[in-house]
Write a protein that holds these residues in place. Structure first.
Motif, PDB file in Angstrom:
ATOM      1  N   MET A  34       0.836  -1.189   0.000  1.00  0.00           N
ATOM      2  CA  MET A  34       0.000   0.000   0.000  1.00  0.00           C
ATOM      3  C   MET A  34       0.874   1.244   0.000  1.00  0.00           C
ATOM      4  SD  MET A  34      -3.522   0.231   1.410  1.00  0.00           S
ATOM      5  CE  MET A  34      -4.586   1.598   1.277  1.00  0.00           C
ATOM      6  N   ALA A  35       1.901   1.214  -0.775  1.00  0.00           N
ATOM      7  CA  ALA A  35       2.836   2.336  -0.839  1.00  0.00           C
ATOM      8  C   ALA A  35       2.164   3.615  -1.284  1.00  0.00           C
ATOM      9  CB  ALA A  35       3.985   1.989  -1.784  1.00  0.00           C
ATOM     10  N   HIS A  36       1.181   3.513  -2.184  1.00  0.00           N
ATOM     11  CA  HIS A  36       0.505   4.723  -2.645  1.00  0.00           C
ATOM     12  C   HIS A  36      -0.267   5.403  -1.519  1.00  0.00           C
ATOM     13  CE1 HIS A  36      -2.435   1.515  -3.135  1.00  0.00           C
ATOM     14  NE2 HIS A  36      -3.349   2.429  -2.924  1.00  0.00           N
ATOM     15  N   ALA A  37      -0.790   4.630  -0.583  1.00  0.00           N
ATOM     16  CA  ALA A  37      -1.514   5.222   0.544  1.00  0.00           C
ATOM     17  C   ALA A  37      -0.548   5.945   1.476  1.00  0.00           C
ATOM     18  CB  ALA A  37      -2.283   4.150   1.303  1.00  0.00           C
ATOM     19  N   VAL A  38       0.658   5.438   1.593  1.00  0.00           N
ATOM     20  CA  VAL A  38       1.661   6.088   2.425  1.00  0.00           C
ATOM     21  C   VAL A  38       2.075   7.415   1.795  1.00  0.00           C
ATOM     22  CG1 VAL A  38       4.012   5.895   3.327  1.00  0.00           C
ATOM     23  CG2 VAL A  38       2.487   3.913   3.407  1.00  0.00           C
ATOM     24  N   LYS A  39       2.228   7.422   0.465  1.00  0.00           N
ATOM     25  CA  LYS A  39       2.607   8.645  -0.244  1.00  0.00           C
ATOM     26  C   LYS A  39       1.574   9.741  -0.063  1.00  0.00           C
ATOM     27  CE  LYS A  39       4.817   6.173  -4.009  1.00  0.00           C
ATOM     28  NZ  LYS A  39       4.764   5.922  -5.449  1.00  0.00           N
ATOM     29  N   SER A  40       0.303   9.373  -0.056  1.00  0.00           N
ATOM     30  CA  SER A  40      -0.764  10.359   0.059  1.00  0.00           C
ATOM     31  C   SER A  40      -1.425  10.316   1.433  1.00  0.00           C
ATOM     32  CB  SER A  40      -1.791  10.153  -1.052  1.00  0.00           C
ATOM     33  OG  SER A  40      -2.270   8.833  -1.044  1.00  0.00           O
ATOM     34  N   LYS A  41      -0.669   9.890   2.435  1.00  0.00           N
ATOM     35  CA  LYS A  41      -1.203   9.723   3.780  1.00  0.00           C
ATOM     36  C   LYS A  41      -1.867  11.002   4.299  1.00  0.00           C
ATOM     37  CE  LYS A  41       0.378   8.749   8.474  1.00  0.00           C
ATOM     38  NZ  LYS A  41       1.544   8.407   9.293  1.00  0.00           N
ATOM     39  N   GLY A  42      -1.230  12.137   4.106  1.00  0.00           N
ATOM     40  CA  GLY A  42      -1.780  13.397   4.604  1.00  0.00           C
ATOM     41  C   GLY A  42      -3.127  13.720   3.981  1.00  0.00           C
ATOM     42  N   ARG A  43      -3.219  13.563   2.657  1.00  0.00           N
ATOM     43  CA  ARG A  43      -4.483  13.826   1.956  1.00  0.00           C
ATOM     44  C   ARG A  43      -5.572  12.863   2.400  1.00  0.00           C
ATOM     45  NH1 ARG A  43      -1.787  13.738  -2.825  1.00  0.00           N
ATOM     46  NH2 ARG A  43      -2.924  11.898  -3.470  1.00  0.00           N
ATOM     47  N   LEU A  44      -5.212  11.584   2.515  1.00  0.00           N
ATOM     48  CA  LEU A  44      -6.200  10.583   2.921  1.00  0.00           C
ATOM     49  C   LEU A  44      -6.691  10.842   4.346  1.00  0.00           C
ATOM     50  CD1 LEU A  44      -4.625   7.334   1.440  1.00  0.00           C
ATOM     51  CD2 LEU A  44      -6.517   8.678   0.510  1.00  0.00           C
ATOM     52  N   LEU A  45      -5.766  11.152   5.243  1.00  0.00           N
ATOM     53  CA  LEU A  45      -6.165  11.440   6.628  1.00  0.00           C
ATOM     54  C   LEU A  45      -7.040  12.687   6.704  1.00  0.00           C
ATOM     55  CD1 LEU A  45      -2.955  10.564   8.663  1.00  0.00           C
ATOM     56  CD2 LEU A  45      -5.160   9.378   8.675  1.00  0.00           C
ATOM     57  N   ALA A  46      -6.750  13.691   5.887  1.00  0.00           N
ATOM     58  CA  ALA A  46      -7.589  14.893   5.868  1.00  0.00           C
ATOM     59  C   ALA A  46      -9.007  14.541   5.430  1.00  0.00           C
ATOM     60  CB  ALA A  46      -6.989  15.941   4.939  1.00  0.00           C
ATOM     61  N   ARG A  47      -9.123  13.687   4.420  1.00  0.00           N
ATOM     62  CA  ARG A  47     -10.453  13.248   3.971  1.00  0.00           C
ATOM     63  C   ARG A  47     -11.180  12.483   5.083  1.00  0.00           C
ATOM     64  NH1 ARG A  47     -12.166  12.879  -1.376  1.00  0.00           N
ATOM     65  NH2 ARG A  47     -10.698  13.612  -2.945  1.00  0.00           N
ATOM     66  N   VAL A  48     -10.466  11.571   5.725  1.00  0.00           N
ATOM     67  CA  VAL A  48     -11.073  10.771   6.791  1.00  0.00           C
ATOM     68  C   VAL A  48     -11.520  11.670   7.947  1.00  0.00           C
ATOM     69  CG1 VAL A  48     -10.591   9.022   8.561  1.00  0.00           C
ATOM     70  CG2 VAL A  48      -9.895   8.632   6.194  1.00  0.00           C
ATOM     71  N   ARG A  49     -10.720  12.656   8.272  1.00  0.00           N
ATOM     72  CA  ARG A  49     -11.083  13.568   9.363  1.00  0.00           C
ATOM     73  C   ARG A  49     -12.302  14.404   9.001  1.00  0.00           C
ATOM     74  NH1 ARG A  49      -4.833  14.213  10.133  1.00  0.00           N
ATOM     75  NH2 ARG A  49      -4.535  12.592  11.702  1.00  0.00           N
ATOM     76  N   ARG A  50     -12.418  14.807   7.735  1.00  0.00           N
ATOM     77  CA  ARG A  50     -13.623  15.536   7.314  1.00  0.00           C
ATOM     78  C   ARG A  50     -14.846  14.631   7.416  1.00  0.00           C
ATOM     79  NH1 ARG A  50     -10.105  17.881   3.613  1.00  0.00           N
ATOM     80  NH2 ARG A  50     -10.655  16.435   1.954  1.00  0.00           N
ATOM     81  N   ILE A  51     -14.700  13.381   7.007  1.00  0.00           N
ATOM     82  CA  ILE A  51     -15.806  12.428   7.109  1.00  0.00           C
ATOM     83  C   ILE A  51     -16.191  12.243   8.576  1.00  0.00           C
ATOM     84  CG2 ILE A  51     -16.479  10.007   6.765  1.00  0.00           C
ATOM     85  CD1 ILE A  51     -14.640  10.106   4.209  1.00  0.00           C
ATOM     86  N   HIS A  52     -15.197  12.145   9.432  1.00  0.00           N
ATOM     87  CA  HIS A  52     -15.460  12.017  10.873  1.00  0.00           C
ATOM     88  C   HIS A  52     -16.262  13.220  11.371  1.00  0.00           C
ATOM     89  CE1 HIS A  52     -14.894  10.929  15.047  1.00  0.00           C
ATOM     90  NE2 HIS A  52     -14.408  12.136  15.276  1.00  0.00           N
TER      91      HIS A  52
END
Length: 91
Positions: free
Chosen positions: A1-19
């Motif tokens: 899941m290297a691509h998720a690590v590369k975009s970790k900040g963007r993904l976490l920002a999305r998850v936090r907005r969903i939260h």
């Protein structure tokens, strides 16, 4: 899941907005807000989750399914795994 690590900040920002959206939905239900307002929040959450899914899915396709150097057997396995996830998501 290297691509998720590369975009970790963007993904976490999305998850936090969903939260935040789900917390607002919970508060709206607790406060007995109008049904239309609650439906709009649910639609917004669904859109946010779909956006997150698209971002991770695109990374999966680009980094794993379409990766250079995969044998036909490996590529077939990647496609099968992805198809299984998509079937589950689209139910």
């Amino acid at each position: 899941m290297a691509h998720a690590v590369k975009s970790k900040g963007r993904l976490l920002a999305r998850v936090r907005r969903i939260h935040g959206q789900t917390a607002a939905l919970e508060a709206a239900i607790e406060a007995q807000n109008e049904c239309l307002s609650i439906l709009q929040q649910i639609a917004a959450i669904r859109g946010a989750v779909n956006g997150l899914m698209v971002e991770v899915l695109e990374g999966q396709i680009r980094e794993h399914v379409a990766a250079e150097g995969l044998s036909a057997v490996e590529r077939h396995g990647e496609v099968d795994q992805l198809a299984e996830v998509l079937r589950s998501y689209l139910k």
